[in-house]
Design a protein around this motif. Structure first.
Motif, mmCIF file in Angstrom:
data_model
loop_
_atom_site.group_PDB
_atom_site.id
_atom_site.type_symbol
_atom_site.label_atom_id
_atom_site.label_comp_id
_atom_site.label_asym_id
_atom_site.label_seq_id
_atom_site.Cartn_x
_atom_site.Cartn_y
_atom_site.Cartn_z
ATOM 1 N N ASP A 1 0.841 -1.196 0.000
ATOM 2 C CA ASP A 1 0.000 0.000 0.000
ATOM 3 C C ASP A 1 0.881 1.253 0.000
ATOM 4 O OD1 ASP A 1 -1.981 1.902 0.294
ATOM 5 O OD2 ASP A 1 -2.091 1.634 2.481
ATOM 6 N N ALA A 2 0.762 2.056 -1.061
ATOM 7 C CA ALA A 2 1.594 3.249 -1.181
ATOM 8 C C ALA A 2 1.341 4.217 -0.031
ATOM 9 C CB ALA A 2 1.322 3.937 -2.520
ATOM 10 N N GLY A 3 0.100 4.233 0.450
ATOM 11 C CA GLY A 3 -0.245 5.137 1.551
ATOM 12 C C GLY A 3 0.611 4.881 2.780
ATOM 13 N N THR A 4 1.100 3.661 2.913
ATOM 14 C CA THR A 4 1.974 3.320 4.045
ATOM 15 C C THR A 4 3.443 3.380 3.634
ATOM 16 O OG1 THR A 4 0.262 1.783 4.751
ATOM 17 C CG2 THR A 4 2.410 1.588 5.821
ATOM 18 N N SER A 5 3.762 2.660 2.537
ATOM 19 C CA SER A 5 5.184 2.516 2.178
ATOM 20 C C SER A 5 5.794 3.793 1.615
ATOM 21 C CB SER A 5 5.351 1.369 1.178
ATOM 22 O OG SER A 5 4.683 1.666 -0.040
ATOM 23 N N MET A 6 4.988 4.620 0.993
ATOM 24 C CA MET A 6 5.529 5.815 0.335
ATOM 25 C C MET A 6 5.314 7.095 1.137
ATOM 26 S SD MET A 6 7.118 4.952 -2.405
ATOM 27 C CE MET A 6 7.597 3.269 -1.991
ATOM 28 N N LYS A 7 4.681 6.968 2.274
ATOM 29 C CA LYS A 7 4.424 8.166 3.085
ATOM 30 C C LYS A 7 5.743 8.820 3.501
ATOM 31 C CE LYS A 7 1.833 9.829 7.040
ATOM 32 N NZ LYS A 7 1.052 9.487 8.225
ATOM 33 N N GLY A 8 5.907 10.079 3.164
ATOM 34 C CA GLY A 8 7.113 10.817 3.550
ATOM 35 C C GLY A 8 8.305 10.637 2.625
ATOM 36 N N VAL A 9 8.198 9.690 1.682
ATOM 37 C CA VAL A 9 9.347 9.403 0.807
ATOM 38 C C VAL A 9 9.703 10.616 -0.057
ATOM 39 C CG1 VAL A 9 10.104 8.020 -1.179
ATOM 40 C CG2 VAL A 9 9.041 6.889 0.792
ATOM 41 N N ALA A 10 8.703 11.182 -0.721
ATOM 42 C CA ALA A 10 8.974 12.307 -1.629
ATOM 43 C C ALA A 10 9.573 13.489 -0.887
ATOM 44 C CB ALA A 10 7.683 12.733 -2.337
ATOM 45 N N ALA A 11 9.197 13.646 0.383
ATOM 46 C CA ALA A 11 9.698 14.782 1.171
ATOM 47 C C ALA A 11 11.194 14.658 1.446
ATOM 48 C CB ALA A 11 8.923 14.889 2.479
ATOM 49 N N SER A 12 11.763 13.471 1.190
ATOM 50 C CA SER A 12 13.189 13.272 1.487
ATOM 51 C C SER A 12 14.051 13.252 0.221
ATOM 52 C CB SER A 12 13.382 11.957 2.252
ATOM 53 O OG SER A 12 13.119 10.854 1.392
ATOM 54 N N TYR A 13 13.420 13.546 -0.931
ATOM 55 C CA TYR A 13 14.164 13.550 -2.205
ATOM 56 C C TYR A 13 14.435 14.964 -2.673
ATOM 57 C CZ TYR A 13 14.464 8.612 -3.200
ATOM 58 O OH TYR A 13 14.832 7.291 -3.171
ATOM 59 N N PRO A 14 15.525 15.167 -3.488
ATOM 60 C CA PRO A 14 16.486 14.220 -4.062
ATOM 61 C C PRO A 14 17.425 13.627 -2.997
ATOM 62 C CG PRO A 14 16.586 16.351 -5.189
ATOM 63 C CD PRO A 14 15.762 16.530 -3.966
ATOM 64 N N LYS A 15 18.015 12.506 -3.355
ATOM 65 C CA LYS A 15 18.811 11.738 -2.413
ATOM 66 C C LYS A 15 19.909 11.006 -3.184
ATOM 67 C CE LYS A 15 16.426 9.726 0.880
ATOM 68 N NZ LYS A 15 15.537 8.824 1.631
ATOM 69 N N VAL A 16 21.062 10.826 -2.537
ATOM 70 C CA VAL A 16 22.149 10.084 -3.179
ATOM 71 C C VAL A 16 21.902 8.590 -3.000
ATOM 72 C CG1 VAL A 16 24.626 9.580 -3.130
ATOM 73 C CG2 VAL A 16 23.816 11.942 -2.916
ATOM 74 N N TYR A 17 21.987 7.872 -4.111
ATOM 75 C CA TYR A 17 21.786 6.425 -4.087
ATOM 76 C C TYR A 17 23.100 5.782 -3.661
ATOM 77 C CZ TYR A 17 20.354 1.794 -5.770
ATOM 78 O OH TYR A 17 20.034 0.469 -5.868
ATOM 79 N N GLY A 18 23.067 5.100 -2.524
ATOM 80 C CA GLY A 18 24.283 4.588 -1.898
ATOM 81 C C GLY A 18 25.141 3.711 -2.791
ATOM 82 N N LYS A 19 24.489 2.846 -3.561
ATOM 83 C CA LYS A 19 25.258 1.876 -4.349
ATOM 84 C C LYS A 19 26.108 2.508 -5.433
ATOM 85 C CE LYS A 19 22.103 -2.043 -3.779
ATOM 86 N NZ LYS A 19 21.035 -2.807 -4.426
#
Lengths: 153, 270
Positions: free
Chosen positions: B91-109
């Motif tokens: 469910d995006a409502g759970t898994s994606m909550k707050g994600v966009a607010a933390s981007y852009p972001k450096v991809y560790g790998k």
């Protein structure tokens, strides 16, 4: 005669802007001398036309001056409030002072938000279609100066 | 489209829309902010009352059509993996909550700077075994907006760390550098002159909290990079590519600068 010569010169310099392949090419700027905070002599000795100057300041692809300045022009709602109002500018500044402010206001105030209208050097990442061209031609600068010189009310 | 839209218009979403609206009003009341102090005012504060109301009402916000489309894409299997976003992320409502607010972001790998669009495409190529979406394509805009919508009202929270510092500095340099034939920096308008009238428009603080946003000038939804390209065009400067390192770095700088401003995707902008 002088007007005719000016028109001819303007036509020649405009023609030089576009090469055969349609690419914009560099236009040599006419030389000018700064005295104090003014360029007393007209660019290339051209004479300006106030009526044309008014059209240039209104034209959004040319001067687009109303985006930042308020002018004593009726029927133009939503004029800008960034730069000083242009009403009475001719009482505050000489033609030469107006000319330098049009050419490159940053020579007077390095922090200015006013674009340089007659400058091609020292600019970063200019879009290819504008590369090497001033925002206004020498004739257009003189036309605008002539118009602004009428705003003495 | 309208049936899908109905599904998205849930009680939860409209409640948080209302919260976001009041949050914005509070920021505006506090007045223009400085870096490190109160959050910067959202572009929403420069909209008319009726446009603000239209934005916060999911039934009238035109950007909601893309949110509905994004919700469908989220559920639809794609690529050789046969997996949908929901297969892994639920469910995006759970898994994606707050994600966009933390981007852009450096991809560790890889050490690469990713915005939400690039992160979605990375997921498509590396997890779904699907083709990446073209930048500014409708499906990418829809999925980006749908994921960002799950952060509605959440304050932007992008921190600078060792991995992102160089990108941040590059974006900052771009923000303060004069460019184009009109020789203007971003900062001259969106910092020094923000809130002033540019003909009929008010100059914003350059906060990207509403993107992808429905821009009236475009009559469609568009990405932040499309907006940045418009700005470059406005000062007659070179327009960098969508997703280019230049705009990604600038997006990072803008996000750090917009710390604390609530996400409003899909916002309405002029």
């Amino acid at each position: 005669m002088k007007r005719l010569a000016a028109g001819l010169l303007s036509a020649i310099s405009s023609a030089a802007l576009i090469a055969a392949d349609g690419q914009a090419v560099a236009e040599e700027l006419l030389p000018f001398e700064i005295h104090g905070d003014a360029v007393p002599k007209a660019l290339g000795g051209l004479s300006g036309d106030a009526q044309r100057g008014k059209q240039i300041i209104l034209d959004r692809r040319k001067g687009n001056c109303l985006i930042c300045h308020t002018f004593p022009i009726e029927d133009e709602p939503f004029q800008g409030a960034i730069g000083p109002p242009m009403s009475g500018v001719a009482r505050r500044l000489s033609e030469g002072q107006i000319r330098l402010r049009m050419i490159d206001q940053s020579r007077i105030n390095p922090k200015t938000a006013m674009p340089p209208y007659y400058r091609t050097k020292g600019l970063a990442d200019v879009a290819p279609e504008y590369e090497g061209r001033p925002a206004l031609s020498a004739q257009e600068i003189e036309d605008v100066v002539a118009y602004l010189a009428t705003l003495n009310g | 489209m309208s049936v899908a839209m109905k599904q998205t218009v849930s009680g939860r979403a409209s409640h948080s829309a209302l919260a976001a609206f009041f949050c914005v009003a509070a920021v505006v009341a506090a007045g223009p902010a400085s870096a490190g102090g109160e959050p910067l005012p959202s572009g929403t504060s420069f909209l008319t009352q009726s446009l603000q109301a239209q934005q916060s009402d999911e039934a009238t916000n035109p950007g909601m059509l893309w949110i509905s489309e994004g919700a469908l894409i989220w559920q639809t299997p794609d690529g050789a993996s046969g997996a949908s976003c929901a297969t892994c992320h639920g469910d995006a409502g759970t898994s994606m909550k707050g994600v966009a607010a933390s981007y852009p972001k450096v991809y560790g790998k890889t050490g690469e700077l990713l915005n939400l669009e690039k992160r979605i495409n990375l997921c498509r190529t590396s997890q779904q075994n699907a083709e990446p979406y073209a930048y500014e394509s409708d499906p990418l805009l829809a999925l980006t907006a749908f994921i960002a919508r799950q952060s509605l009202g959440q304050p932007i929270n992008v921190q600078i760390d060792d991995a992102s510092r160089a990108f941040y500095e590059r974006g900052k340099a771009m923000f303060y550098r004069r460019q184009g034939q009109l020789n203007l920096s971003c900062a001259q308008c969106h910092e020094a002159l923000a809130g002033k009238q540019l003909r009929g428009d008010t100059i914003s603080y350059g906060v990207g909290n509403g993107y992808p946003a429905y821009r009236l000038e475009w009559q469609t939804l568009g990405s932040l990079h499309r907006r940045l390209r418009s700005c470059s065009y406005g000062v007659r400067a070179r327009r960098f590519e969508f997703g280019s390192p230049e705009y990604l770095s600038l997006e990072l700088f803008l996000a750090v600068r917009a710390q604390g401003v609530p996400v409003e995707t899909p916002a309405i902008r002029r």
